[in-house]
Design an enzyme around this catalytic site. Structure first.
Site, PDB file in Angstrom:
ATOM      1  N   CYS A 115       0.811  -1.225   0.000  1.00 54.49           N
ATOM      2  CA  CYS A 115       0.000   0.000   0.000  1.00 54.49           C
ATOM      3  C   CYS A 115       0.843   1.273   0.000  1.00 54.49           C
ATOM      4  CB  CYS A 115      -0.924   0.017   1.207  1.00 54.49           C
ATOM      5  SG  CYS A 115      -1.943  -1.455   1.274  1.00 54.49           S
ATOM      6  N   HIS A 262      -3.820   6.839   1.340  1.00 61.19           N
ATOM      7  CA  HIS A 262      -4.023   5.577   0.631  1.00 61.19           C
ATOM      8  C   HIS A 262      -5.467   5.148   0.849  1.00 61.19           C
ATOM      9  CE1 HIS A 262      -3.977   1.473  -0.519  1.00 61.19           C
ATOM     10  NE2 HIS A 262      -4.011   1.020   0.713  1.00 61.19           N
ATOM     11  N   ASN A 292      -9.826  -0.791  -2.943  1.00 59.22           N
ATOM     12  CA  ASN A 292      -8.416  -0.588  -2.582  1.00 59.22           C
ATOM     13  C   ASN A 292      -7.549  -1.126  -3.719  1.00 59.22           C
ATOM     14  OD1 ASN A 292      -5.816  -0.778  -1.593  1.00 59.22           O
ATOM     15  ND2 ASN A 292      -6.396  -1.726   0.358  1.00 59.22           N
TER      16      ASN A 292
HETATM   17  N1  COA Z   1     -19.450  -9.598   4.354  1.00 59.29           N
HETATM   18  C1  COA Z   1     -20.193  -9.919   5.437  1.00 59.29           C
HETATM   19  N2  COA Z   1     -19.679 -10.224   6.638  1.00 59.29           N
HETATM   20  C2  COA Z   1     -18.341 -10.204   6.733  1.00 59.29           C
HETATM   21  C3  COA Z   1     -17.504  -9.885   5.645  1.00 59.29           C
HETATM   22  C4  COA Z   1     -18.112  -9.583   4.424  1.00 59.29           C
HETATM   23  N3  COA Z   1     -17.411  -9.250   3.348  1.00 59.29           N
HETATM   24  N4  COA Z   1     -16.231  -9.956   6.071  1.00 59.29           N
HETATM   25  C5  COA Z   1     -16.250 -10.303   7.355  1.00 59.29           C
HETATM   26  N5  COA Z   1     -17.531 -10.458   7.765  1.00 59.29           N
HETATM   27  C6  COA Z   1     -18.012 -10.808   9.091  1.00 59.29           C
HETATM   28  C7  COA Z   1     -16.978 -11.526   9.923  1.00 59.29           C
HETATM   29  O1  COA Z   1     -17.019 -12.909   9.661  1.00 59.29           O
HETATM   30  C8  COA Z   1     -17.425 -11.188  11.331  1.00 59.29           C
HETATM   31  O2  COA Z   1     -18.507 -12.031  11.660  1.00 59.29           O
HETATM   32  P1  COA Z   1     -18.677 -12.579  13.188  1.00 59.29           P
HETATM   33  O3  COA Z   1     -18.862 -11.354  14.015  1.00 59.29           O
HETATM   34  O4  COA Z   1     -19.880 -13.433  13.072  1.00 59.29           O
HETATM   35  O5  COA Z   1     -17.408 -13.301  13.475  1.00 59.29           O
HETATM   36  C9  COA Z   1     -17.970  -9.769  11.201  1.00 59.29           C
HETATM   37  O6  COA Z   1     -18.274  -9.601   9.808  1.00 59.29           O
HETATM   38  C10 COA Z   1     -17.012  -8.714  11.641  1.00 59.29           C
HETATM   39  O7  COA Z   1     -15.731  -8.984  11.052  1.00 59.29           O
HETATM   40  P2  COA Z   1     -14.476  -8.112  11.333  1.00 59.29           P
HETATM   41  O8  COA Z   1     -13.318  -8.659  10.560  1.00 59.29           O
HETATM   42  O9  COA Z   1     -14.311  -7.906  12.800  1.00 59.29           O
HETATM   43  O10 COA Z   1     -14.956  -6.741  10.672  1.00 59.29           O
HETATM   44  P3  COA Z   1     -14.300  -5.329  10.745  1.00 59.29           P
HETATM   45  O11 COA Z   1     -15.272  -4.381  11.293  1.00 59.29           O
HETATM   46  O12 COA Z   1     -12.921  -5.346  11.317  1.00 59.29           O
HETATM   47  O13 COA Z   1     -14.163  -4.975   9.196  1.00 59.29           O
HETATM   48  C11 COA Z   1     -12.483  -4.854   7.502  1.00 59.29           C
HETATM   49  C12 COA Z   1     -13.352  -5.756   8.367  1.00 59.29           C
HETATM   50  C13 COA Z   1     -11.574  -5.734   6.693  1.00 59.29           C
HETATM   51  C14 COA Z   1     -13.381  -4.053   6.591  1.00 59.29           C
HETATM   52  C15 COA Z   1     -11.696  -3.873   8.400  1.00 59.29           C
HETATM   53  O14 COA Z   1     -11.127  -4.564   9.472  1.00 59.29           O
HETATM   54  C16 COA Z   1     -10.585  -3.157   7.677  1.00 59.29           C
HETATM   55  O15 COA Z   1     -10.804  -2.433   6.723  1.00 59.29           O
HETATM   56  N6  COA Z   1      -9.356  -3.250   8.148  1.00 59.29           N
HETATM   57  C17 COA Z   1      -8.210  -2.522   7.635  1.00 59.29           C
HETATM   58  C18 COA Z   1      -7.925  -2.831   6.213  1.00 59.29           C
HETATM   59  C19 COA Z   1      -6.669  -2.143   5.800  1.00 59.29           C
HETATM   60  O16 COA Z   1      -6.405  -1.008   6.102  1.00 59.29           O
HETATM   61  N7  COA Z   1      -5.809  -2.822   5.118  1.00 59.29           N
HETATM   62  C20 COA Z   1      -4.536  -2.253   4.799  1.00 59.29           C
HETATM   63  C21 COA Z   1      -4.374  -2.051   3.420  1.00 59.29           C
HETATM   64  S1  COA Z   1      -4.771  -3.468   2.469  1.00 59.29           S
END
Ligand code: COA
Length: 337
Positions: A115, A262, A292
């Site tokens: 990134c 980013h 992204n």
């Molecule tokens: N659709 C539906 N549900 C989803 C899902 C999707 N695409 N992806 C995950 N879930 C579910 C999970 O299984 C989890 O279910 P549970 O509570 O029953 O276990 C729930 O949603 C919450 O998941 P979680 O991973 O805790 O969600 P989050 O709020 O952290 O959001 C991201 C996930 C990836 C969007 C977020 O963490 C994020 O953007 N992180 C940073 C990404 C980043 O900056 N990356 C760096 C550059 S690549």
């Protein structure tokens, strides 16, 4: 004094529009979940069933940037190519792009900083220019994520985020007394965070770098991410790197005309904007449209903002910054001349 200035930009967005509803047809997810957690509404992927690598998208973006700069490929002293999704394992996409541009001996360097790949590339270009090693440099950030994503429900947390695309910049060293061009760069890495966001296979550290059993039965060739950990780290490091650049340059935060984070997650960028008490209109976001695009996200954003004349006037000061896999993070303060 020699300064590094951005002569032009270009971008390439592939043709296949993939909406959140399209993804909900192939995995257990929903438009509502994706929008709420990430702000993403759609992304573009390369057409299905075609052979198209990062260098192909990079080529398209490069041609536009070169034409806008009024440069021929032969004018380039150096090519820097940032990607986490190289066309092939080796040689690097920079070499492949160099050949596609019809060049025979122009040096080409690949940057594998995910990134922050574009930030590392621009900082490197600035150093090459200031040291006299090169003067006209093409920087490309390009990704084809879509052929390497787990499109089953298992991979939904990562797969819904990524889009394909490329951005390119022509940068040049100019002698000037003006306080313009790249004002300062700050780069960081912490390899302790490697496993929080990675693709493991193929892995030279394994006795068999591409174990068929792992491919058939596990997801080790797909990206994995500890999303909430990455999210929190990003929100710690982005303000830190902002303060660092302000201290380094002495430029007050209210003199920055536009912030280009980013595009990893709209929620990260919104939280950053509130934390730093920046006017919402000054933070450029387009993740809603493109998802992204990793190394391509900052040059695509810059290209779009310049096309819309949001930035680019003499004196406009912009901050390019990001956090991602590695972990790596950094920021560059730039002033148009
Ligand atoms: N659709 C539906 N549900 C989803 C899902 C999707 N695409 N992806 C995950 N879930 C579910 C999970 O299984 C989890 O279910 P549970 O509570 O029953 O276990 C729930 O949603 C919450 O998941 P979680 O991973 O805790 O969600 P989050 O709020 O952290 O959001 C991201 C996930 C990836 C969007 C977020 O963490 C994020 O953007 N992180 C940073 C990404 C980043 O900056 N990356 C760096 C550059 S690549």
């Amino acid at each position: 004094m020699k300064r590094t200035i951005i002569r032009s930009t270009g971008k390439a967005i592939p043709s296949r529009l993939v909406t959140n509803d399209d993804l909900a047809e192939i995995m257990d997810t929903s438009d509502e979940w994706i929008r709420q957690r990430t702000g993403i509404e759609q992304r573009y992927w390369i057409p299905e069933g075609v052979e198209m690598g990062a260098s192909d998208l990079g080529l398209e973006a490069s041609k536009i940037a070169l034409e806008r700069a009024g440069w021929k490929p032969e004018d380039l002293d150096f090519i820097i190519f940032a990607t986490l999704s190289p066309d092939i394992t080796f040689p690097g996409s920079g070499c492949l792009l160099q050949h596609k541009l019809g060049l025979k001996s122009t040096p080409a360097l690949d940057v594998r900083q995910q990134c922050t790949g574009f930030l590392y590339s621009l900082a490197t270009a600035d150093s090459y220019i200031k040291s006299g090693l090169a003067n006209k440099i093409l920087i490309v950030g390009a990704e084809v994520h879509s052929t390497g994503l787990d499109k089953s429900t298992r991979g939904r947390d990562v797969t819904v985020i990524f889009g394909d695309g490329a951005g390119a910049c022509c940068v040049e060293g100019v002698e000037t007394d003006e306080d313009a061009g790249v004002l300062a760069s700050v780069l960081h890495a912490d390899g302790g965070g490697a496993e929080a966001l990675m693709v493991e296979l193929p892995a030279s550290r394994l006795p068999d770098r591409l174990p068929l059993d792992a491919i058939n039965n596990t997801a080790r060739h797909y990206p994995v991410m500890n999303g909430s950990f990455v999210f929190k780290q990003a929100l710690r490091k982005l303000p830190e790197v902002t303060k660092e650049i302000l201290t380094k340059t002495g430029v007050p935060i209210d003199k920055i005309d536009m912030f280009f984070p980013h595009q990893a997650n709209l929620r990260i960028n919104q939280a950053y904007q509130q934390l730093m008490k920046i006017d919402e209109k000054k933070v450029f976001n387009n993740i809603q449209k493109y998802g992204n695009t990793t190394a391509a996200s900052i040059p695509i954003a810059l290209d779009e903002a310049m096309e819309k004349n949001l930035v680019g006037k003499k004196g406009d000061t912009i901050f390019l910054f990001g956090f991602g896999a590695g972990f790596t993070w950094g920021g560059i303060l730039y002033r148009f001349m």
